[in-house]
Each structure stands twice: as structure tokens, then as C-alpha cells.
Design a protein around this motif. Structure first.
Motif, PDB file in Angstrom:
ATOM      1  N   SER A 224       1.624   3.816  -5.161  1.00  0.00           N
ATOM      2  CA  SER A 224       0.648   4.910  -5.090  1.00  0.00           C
ATOM      3  C   SER A 224       0.879   5.900  -6.235  1.00  0.00           C
ATOM      4  O   SER A 224      -0.077   6.431  -6.801  1.00  0.00           O
ATOM      5  CB  SER A 224       0.701   5.613  -3.734  1.00  0.00           C
ATOM      6  N   ARG A 225       2.124   6.115  -6.576  1.00  0.00           N
ATOM      7  CA  ARG A 225       2.431   6.974  -7.729  1.00  0.00           C
ATOM      8  C   ARG A 225       2.035   6.297  -9.039  1.00  0.00           C
ATOM      9  O   ARG A 225       1.446   6.909  -9.918  1.00  0.00           O
ATOM     10  CB  ARG A 225       3.912   7.322  -7.756  1.00  0.00           C
ATOM     11  N   GLN A 226       2.381   5.027  -9.147  1.00  0.00           N
ATOM     12  CA  GLN A 226       2.116   4.284 -10.383  1.00  0.00           C
ATOM     13  C   GLN A 226       0.614   4.207 -10.675  1.00  0.00           C
ATOM     14  O   GLN A 226       0.198   4.354 -11.826  1.00  0.00           O
ATOM     15  CB  GLN A 226       2.686   2.867 -10.268  1.00  0.00           C
ATOM     16  N   TYR A 227      -0.190   3.978  -9.642  1.00  0.00           N
ATOM     17  CA  TYR A 227      -1.632   3.797  -9.846  1.00  0.00           C
ATOM     18  C   TYR A 227      -2.453   5.037  -9.494  1.00  0.00           C
ATOM     19  O   TYR A 227      -3.666   4.976  -9.427  1.00  0.00           O
ATOM     20  CB  TYR A 227      -2.117   2.576  -9.065  1.00  0.00           C
ATOM     21  N   LYS A 228      -1.767   6.152  -9.253  1.00  0.00           N
ATOM     22  CA  LYS A 228      -2.426   7.441  -9.015  1.00  0.00           C
ATOM     23  C   LYS A 228      -3.400   7.379  -7.836  1.00  0.00           C
ATOM     24  O   LYS A 228      -4.592   7.659  -7.970  1.00  0.00           O
ATOM     25  CB  LYS A 228      -3.119   7.922 -10.279  1.00  0.00           C
ATOM     26  N   VAL A 229      -2.842   7.020  -6.692  1.00  0.00           N
ATOM     27  CA  VAL A 229      -3.615   6.956  -5.454  1.00  0.00           C
ATOM     28  C   VAL A 229      -2.935   7.858  -4.428  1.00  0.00           C
ATOM     29  O   VAL A 229      -1.745   7.704  -4.151  1.00  0.00           O
ATOM     30  CB  VAL A 229      -3.685   5.510  -4.911  1.00  0.00           C
ATOM     31  N   ALA A 230      -3.675   8.794  -3.880  1.00  0.00           N
ATOM     32  CA  ALA A 230      -3.138   9.664  -2.825  1.00  0.00           C
ATOM     33  C   ALA A 230      -3.246   8.938  -1.488  1.00  0.00           C
ATOM     34  O   ALA A 230      -4.323   8.489  -1.112  1.00  0.00           O
ATOM     35  CB  ALA A 230      -3.918  10.967  -2.779  1.00  0.00           C
ATOM     36  N   VAL A 231      -2.118   8.820  -0.793  1.00  0.00           N
ATOM     37  CA  VAL A 231      -2.102   8.205   0.539  1.00  0.00           C
ATOM     38  C   VAL A 231      -2.065   9.352   1.547  1.00  0.00           C
ATOM     39  O   VAL A 231      -1.092  10.084   1.623  1.00  0.00           O
ATOM     40  CB  VAL A 231      -0.893   7.265   0.723  1.00  0.00           C
ATOM     41  N   HIS A 232      -3.135   9.498   2.325  1.00  0.00           N
ATOM     42  CA  HIS A 232      -3.262  10.606   3.265  1.00  0.00           C
ATOM     43  C   HIS A 232      -2.702  10.263   4.644  1.00  0.00           C
ATOM     44  O   HIS A 232      -2.158  11.125   5.327  1.00  0.00           O
ATOM     45  CB  HIS A 232      -4.719  11.017   3.418  1.00  0.00           C
ATOM     46  N   ALA A 233      -2.881   9.013   5.048  1.00  0.00           N
ATOM     47  CA  ALA A 233      -2.413   8.580   6.369  1.00  0.00           C
ATOM     48  C   ALA A 233      -2.259   7.065   6.354  1.00  0.00           C
ATOM     49  O   ALA A 233      -2.917   6.377   5.568  1.00  0.00           O
ATOM     50  CB  ALA A 233      -3.418   8.994   7.448  1.00  0.00           C
ATOM     51  N   TYR A 234      -1.387   6.579   7.212  1.00  0.00           N
ATOM     52  CA  TYR A 234      -1.220   5.133   7.343  1.00  0.00           C
ATOM     53  C   TYR A 234      -0.804   4.803   8.770  1.00  0.00           C
ATOM     54  O   TYR A 234      -0.224   5.629   9.473  1.00  0.00           O
ATOM     55  CB  TYR A 234      -0.183   4.584   6.352  1.00  0.00           C
ATOM     56  N   VAL A 235      -1.144   3.581   9.169  1.00  0.00           N
ATOM     57  CA  VAL A 235      -0.680   3.026  10.438  1.00  0.00           C
ATOM     58  C   VAL A 235      -0.274   1.596  10.146  1.00  0.00           C
ATOM     59  O   VAL A 235      -1.080   0.808   9.643  1.00  0.00           O
ATOM     60  CB  VAL A 235      -1.784   3.042  11.524  1.00  0.00           C
ATOM     61  N   LEU A 236       0.969   1.268  10.437  1.00  0.00           N
ATOM     62  CA  LEU A 236       1.459  -0.095  10.269  1.00  0.00           C
ATOM     63  C   LEU A 236       1.635  -0.704  11.642  1.00  0.00           C
ATOM     64  O   LEU A 236       2.548  -0.347  12.381  1.00  0.00           O
ATOM     65  CB  LEU A 236       2.790  -0.112   9.507  1.00  0.00           C
ATOM     66  N   MET A 237       0.750  -1.608  12.007  1.00  0.00           N
ATOM     67  CA  MET A 237       0.854  -2.337  13.263  1.00  0.00           C
ATOM     68  C   MET A 237       1.581  -3.644  12.966  1.00  0.00           C
ATOM     69  O   MET A 237       1.783  -3.998  11.808  1.00  0.00           O
ATOM     70  CB  MET A 237      -0.539  -2.599  13.841  1.00  0.00           C
ATOM     71  N   THR A 238       1.964  -4.371  13.982  1.00  0.00           N
ATOM     72  CA  THR A 238       2.708  -5.611  13.729  1.00  0.00           C
ATOM     73  C   THR A 238       1.883  -6.630  12.955  1.00  0.00           C
ATOM     74  O   THR A 238       2.427  -7.386  12.165  1.00  0.00           O
ATOM     75  CB  THR A 238       3.186  -6.253  15.052  1.00  0.00           C
ATOM     76  N   ASN A 239       0.558  -6.637  13.155  1.00  0.00           N
ATOM     77  CA  ASN A 239      -0.261  -7.667  12.519  1.00  0.00           C
ATOM     78  C   ASN A 239      -1.330  -7.137  11.563  1.00  0.00           C
ATOM     79  O   ASN A 239      -2.158  -7.908  11.094  1.00  0.00           O
ATOM     80  CB  ASN A 239      -0.916  -8.549  13.572  1.00  0.00           C
ATOM     81  N   HIS A 240      -1.345  -5.845  11.304  1.00  0.00           N
ATOM     82  CA  HIS A 240      -2.299  -5.306  10.337  1.00  0.00           C
ATOM     83  C   HIS A 240      -1.909  -3.897   9.901  1.00  0.00           C
ATOM     84  O   HIS A 240      -1.010  -3.300  10.482  1.00  0.00           O
ATOM     85  CB  HIS A 240      -3.737  -5.335  10.880  1.00  0.00           C
ATOM     86  N   VAL A 241      -2.607  -3.415   8.876  1.00  0.00           N
ATOM     87  CA  VAL A 241      -2.309  -2.135   8.262  1.00  0.00           C
ATOM     88  C   VAL A 241      -3.596  -1.341   8.099  1.00  0.00           C
ATOM     89  O   VAL A 241      -4.629  -1.905   7.732  1.00  0.00           O
ATOM     90  CB  VAL A 241      -1.681  -2.357   6.859  1.00  0.00           C
ATOM     91  N   HIS A 242      -3.528  -0.033   8.371  1.00  0.00           N
ATOM     92  CA  HIS A 242      -4.612   0.900   8.068  1.00  0.00           C
ATOM     93  C   HIS A 242      -4.069   1.910   7.070  1.00  0.00           C
ATOM     94  O   HIS A 242      -2.993   2.478   7.297  1.00  0.00           O
ATOM     95  CB  HIS A 242      -5.064   1.672   9.314  1.00  0.00           C
TER      96      HIS A 242
END
Length: 129
Positions: A44-62
Motif C-alpha cells: 500500500s505504501r509502495q503503490y500509494k494506496v490508502a487502506v481504510h479498513a479490512y476484514v480477513l475471513m478464513t476464506n476471503h478478504v474485504h
């Protein structure tokens, strides 16, 4: 058949979803979550993307992200996916694909929806157990 190019707009929040192949597990132990998040932070730093929120579930990612450049999210997801698949395959003695095709993303243009989606992302683990 070639993939359709994605519409990439900088400075627009996007909700990105990436699912495990056949909705199978993509995080097998606690360390896997840590490795994924460490690389998410790095890319995210390298490609200049702001990550506001995340959810890591066992079988998927938001991921709720806003790129500074048109190619930011695509580059981040490509680098993150390639790294994480190699890590999982070597760590867990498996081979082949981990993700179900390309990631999906949804445009979140209105700030009200943006704030609402952060709240929804926080509820996903509670609802799904």
C-alpha cells in the motif's frame, strides 16, 4: 479471450473483495494473517494506496482502499496476490491457485456510503461467526 481492462480512477474509494478458490480456506494459521497484513502495508505504501479498513475471513478478504494513482489498486493486488500465494504454497506444502479469479471491486463514491461500509466491514466477522 482477453480480460476486459478495468476502469481505474485515482482518489475514489473502492471496496475490494477477493475470495479463496471454490471459497476454500486461504488463511490456515495465525501467522498467515500477519504475513498478509505485513505485505498489504508494504504494497500500500509502495503503490500509494490508502487502506481504510479490512476484514480477513478464513476464506476471503474485504479491503476498503483509495488509490492515489489509476494503477495503484491493481498493482497492489497483483503484488500481494503473487507474494501471498507463493508464501502459502511453500509454507503449507501445497501447489496451485489460491484465489478465485481476479478480485472484485465496487465503487464507493458518496462519503456517506464510504462511512457506512466501514461499519459494515466491522460487522462481517460478527455476522458470519
Amino acid at each position: 479471450m482477453a480480460r476486459r481492462p478495468r476502469l481505474n480512477l485515482p482518489d475514489i474509494p473502492q471496496h475490494v473483495v477477493q475470495r479463496g478458490n471454490n471459497r476454500q480456506v486461504c488463511f490456515f494459521m495465525e501467522q498467515d494473517y500477519t504475513v498478509y497484513l505485513d505485505k498489504l502495508k508494504e504494497y500500500s505504501r509502495q503503490y500509494k494506496v490508502a487502506v481504510h479498513a479490512y476484514v480477513l475471513m478464513t476464506n476471503h478478504v474485504h479491503l476498503l482502499m483509495t488509490p492515489e494513482t489509476a494503477s495503484g489498486i491493481s498493482q497492489l493486488m497483483q503484488s500481494l496476490g503473487r507474494y501471498y500465494v507463493r508464501y502459502v504454497n511453500s509454507t503449507h506444502g501445497r501447489s496451485g491457485t489460491l484465489w478465485e479469479g481476479r478480485y472484485n471491486r465496487h465503487w464507493w463514491i458518496v462519503n456517506i456510503i464510504f462511512c457506512w461500509s466501514v461499519g459494515i466491514l466491522n460487522l462481517i466477522p460478527c455476522v458470519l461467526g
